[in-house]
Design a protein around this motif. Structure first.
Motif, PDB file in Angstrom:
ATOM      1  N   LEU A   1       0.843  -1.184   0.000  1.00 37.02           N
ATOM      2  CA  LEU A   1       0.000   0.000   0.000  1.00 37.02           C
ATOM      3  C   LEU A   1       0.882   1.238   0.000  1.00 37.02           C
ATOM      4  N   HIS A   2       0.585   2.157  -0.895  1.00 38.40           N
ATOM      5  CA  HIS A   2       1.392   3.370  -0.980  1.00 38.40           C
ATOM      6  C   HIS A   2       0.490   4.542  -1.359  1.00 38.40           C
ATOM      7  N   GLY A   3       1.031   5.732  -1.186  1.00 34.99           N
ATOM      8  CA  GLY A   3       0.261   6.930  -1.493  1.00 34.99           C
ATOM      9  C   GLY A   3       0.815   7.732  -2.643  1.00 34.99           C
ATOM     10  N   GLY A   4       1.788   7.167  -3.369  1.00 37.85           N
ATOM     11  CA  GLY A   4       2.334   7.840  -4.531  1.00 37.85           C
ATOM     12  C   GLY A   4       3.409   8.863  -4.233  1.00 37.85           C
ATOM     13  N   SER A   5       3.963   8.855  -3.023  1.00 40.58           N
ATOM     14  CA  SER A   5       5.031   9.806  -2.706  1.00 40.58           C
ATOM     15  C   SER A   5       6.307   9.419  -3.441  1.00 40.58           C
ATOM     16  N   HIS A   6       7.244  10.374  -3.528  1.00 37.53           N
ATOM     17  CA  HIS A   6       8.488  10.103  -4.249  1.00 37.53           C
ATOM     18  C   HIS A   6       9.243   8.936  -3.644  1.00 37.53           C
ATOM     19  N   SER A   7       9.286   8.856  -2.316  1.00 31.10           N
ATOM     20  CA  SER A   7      10.048   7.789  -1.667  1.00 31.10           C
ATOM     21  C   SER A   7       9.387   6.431  -1.870  1.00 31.10           C
ATOM     22  N   GLN A   8       8.070   6.398  -1.844  1.00 31.62           N
ATOM     23  CA  GLN A   8       7.365   5.130  -2.049  1.00 31.62           C
ATOM     24  C   GLN A   8       7.521   4.640  -3.483  1.00 31.62           C
ATOM     25  N   LEU A   9       7.424   5.546  -4.447  1.00 32.56           N
ATOM     26  CA  LEU A   9       7.588   5.149  -5.847  1.00 32.56           C
ATOM     27  C   LEU A   9       9.026   4.723  -6.134  1.00 32.56           C
TER      28      LEU A   9
ATOM     29  N   HIS B   1      12.990   6.543   4.087  1.00 29.44           N
ATOM     30  CA  HIS B   1      14.430   6.791   4.070  1.00 29.44           C
ATOM     31  C   HIS B   1      15.139   6.022   2.959  1.00 29.44           C
ATOM     32  N   HIS B   2      14.684   4.811   2.672  1.00 28.88           N
ATOM     33  CA  HIS B   2      15.276   4.074   1.555  1.00 28.88           C
ATOM     34  C   HIS B   2      14.993   4.796   0.243  1.00 28.88           C
ATOM     35  N   GLY B   3      13.738   5.168   0.035  1.00 28.86           N
ATOM     36  CA  GLY B   3      13.368   5.846  -1.204  1.00 28.86           C
ATOM     37  C   GLY B   3      13.970   7.225  -1.338  1.00 28.86           C
ATOM     38  N   SER B   4      14.292   7.844  -0.201  1.00 31.68           N
ATOM     39  CA  SER B   4      14.903   9.174  -0.210  1.00 31.68           C
ATOM     40  C   SER B   4      16.420   9.103  -0.309  1.00 31.68           C
ATOM     41  N   GLY B   5      16.974   7.908  -0.146  1.00 33.93           N
ATOM     42  CA  GLY B   5      18.400   7.712  -0.356  1.00 33.93           C
ATOM     43  C   GLY B   5      19.285   8.088   0.800  1.00 33.93           C
ATOM     44  N   PHE B   6      18.753   8.051   2.037  1.00 30.40           N
ATOM     45  CA  PHE B   6      19.650   8.250   3.173  1.00 30.40           C
ATOM     46  C   PHE B   6      19.215   7.414   4.354  1.00 30.40           C
ATOM     47  N   MET B   7      20.175   7.103   5.186  1.00 31.63           N
ATOM     48  CA  MET B   7      20.114   6.183   6.319  1.00 31.63           C
ATOM     49  C   MET B   7      20.190   4.730   5.856  1.00 31.63           C
TER      50      MET B   7
ATOM     51  N   LEU C   1       9.412   1.203  -4.780  1.00 40.70           N
ATOM     52  CA  LEU C   1       8.769   0.220  -5.647  1.00 40.70           C
ATOM     53  C   LEU C   1       9.555  -0.002  -6.935  1.00 40.70           C
ATOM     54  N   ASP C   2      10.332   1.010  -7.345  1.00 42.92           N
ATOM     55  CA  ASP C   2      11.121   0.916  -8.582  1.00 42.92           C
ATOM     56  C   ASP C   2      12.531   0.388  -8.340  1.00 42.92           C
ATOM     57  N   ASP C   3      12.848   0.017  -7.108  1.00 46.93           N
ATOM     58  CA  ASP C   3      14.179  -0.465  -6.752  1.00 46.93           C
ATOM     59  C   ASP C   3      14.438  -1.816  -7.429  1.00 46.93           C
ATOM     60  N   PRO C   4      15.459  -1.920  -8.272  1.00 45.48           N
ATOM     61  CA  PRO C   4      15.740  -3.195  -8.944  1.00 45.48           C
ATOM     62  C   PRO C   4      15.988  -4.348  -7.976  1.00 45.48           C
ATOM     63  N   ALA C   5      16.500  -4.042  -6.774  1.00 51.85           N
ATOM     64  CA  ALA C   5      16.778  -5.105  -5.807  1.00 51.85           C
ATOM     65  C   ALA C   5      15.493  -5.769  -5.314  1.00 51.85           C
TER      66      ALA C   5
ATOM     67  N   VAL D   1       2.428  -2.146   4.522  1.00 55.04           N
ATOM     68  CA  VAL D   1       1.811  -0.829   4.671  1.00 55.04           C
ATOM     69  C   VAL D   1       2.939   0.195   4.741  1.00 55.04           C
ATOM     70  N   SER D   2       3.131   0.924   3.653  1.00 52.28           N
ATOM     71  CA  SER D   2       4.216   1.900   3.603  1.00 52.28           C
ATOM     72  C   SER D   2       4.074   2.933   4.713  1.00 52.28           C
ATOM     73  N   ASP D   3       5.187   3.457   5.160  1.00 50.55           N
ATOM     74  CA  ASP D   3       5.135   4.476   6.201  1.00 50.55           C
ATOM     75  C   ASP D   3       4.595   5.797   5.649  1.00 50.55           C
ATOM     76  N   ARG D   4       4.067   6.603   6.572  1.00 49.40           N
ATOM     77  CA  ARG D   4       3.630   7.973   6.282  1.00 49.40           C
ATOM     78  C   ARG D   4       2.480   8.049   5.297  1.00 49.40           C
ATOM     79  N   LEU D   5       1.512   7.163   5.415  1.00 48.89           N
ATOM     80  CA  LEU D   5       0.318   7.242   4.573  1.00 48.89           C
ATOM     81  C   LEU D   5      -0.693   8.204   5.198  1.00 48.89           C
ATOM     82  N   ARG D   6      -1.516   8.817   4.370  1.00 47.13           N
ATOM     83  CA  ARG D   6      -2.540   9.729   4.881  1.00 47.13           C
ATOM     84  C   ARG D   6      -3.577   8.941   5.686  1.00 47.13           C
ATOM     85  N   PRO D   7      -3.798   9.312   6.935  1.00 39.99           N
ATOM     86  CA  PRO D   7      -4.723   8.541   7.780  1.00 39.99           C
ATOM     87  C   PRO D   7      -6.133   8.437   7.209  1.00 39.99           C
TER      88      PRO D   7
END
Length: 203
Positions: free
Chosen positions: A8-16, A181-187, A19-23, A50-56
């Motif tokens: 489940l995702h909300g279409g944010s840059h980090s979630q997309l 954080h994975h989708g944003s590329g840090f931590m 989902l597009d991560d080749p790994a 359930v992806s983090d930071r979804l709209r309640p």
């Protein structure tokens, strides 16, 4: 047999980006947008992420279907800042200030690893479990905490990551937000947590 995994995702840059991560391609994750997807798409899912930071307000209609899949034997991963205390029975959640850069400042992150012999710990390295948090969780009956947060005085504040296998399926809940954080590329620890929990969920 390959597990049917939905996210489940909300279409944010980090979630997309996640989902597009080749790994993650070998998992063949089915993305479900919380606004446009049909709850029936959960019907045959073996793993629900359930992806983090979804709209309640958008996540609300998914609460019952997610819990139904859990009761029917699915593995459910619920990542941070999803108001779990409002919809997962037996869990309460309290927010806590985030300690972002403890490895630079020397500040005690106050995260403590628990239950080292739990089967899930075989999949989760220390680095995957210790980076940061957004709150603490109470333990429902039958659940086990793998990471606790201590109070500044050294007492137990609450769980940061718990596993509950007393609801039909397996439930993992954490106040950490690895998809963001994975989708944003840090931590790097966030990437390890994301990869490791998916690997655990499909075993």
């Amino acid at each position: 047999m390959r597990a049917d995994i939905v996210m489940l995702h909300g279409g944010s840059h980090s979630q997309l980006a996640t989902l597009d991560d080749p790994a993650l391609a070998p998992y063949r994750i089915r993305p479900l947008h919380i606004r446009t997807a049909d709850c029936e798409d959960l019907r045959d899912a073996d793993v629900v992420v359930v992806s983090d930071r979804l709209r309640p307000d958008l996540l609300a209609r998914w609460h019952e279907p997610i819990l139904d899949r859990l009761e029917r034997g699915a593995t459910v991963l619920v990542f941070g800042e999803n108001s779990v205390g409002e919809w997962i029975p037996g869990i309460t959640e309290q927010r806590r200030p985030t300690v972002f850069w403890w490895w630079r400042t020397g500040e005690d992150h106050r995260l403590r690893l628990r239950n080292p012999t739990h089967p899930a710990r075989e999949f989760l390295t220390d680095r995957a479990l210790i980076w940061h948090y957004h709150g603490v969780l109470s333990l429902p009956s039958g659940a086990v905490s793998l990471v606790d947060l201590e109070t500044p005085e050294g007492g137990q504040d609450g769980s940061v990551l718990l596993v509950d296998e007393a609801r039909g399926g397996r439930l993992l809940v954490t106040t950490m937000d690895p998809v963001y954080h994975h989708g944003s590329g840090f931590m790097p620890g966030a990437t390890q947590l994301l990869y490791s929990t998916l690997y655990w969920a499909t075993r």
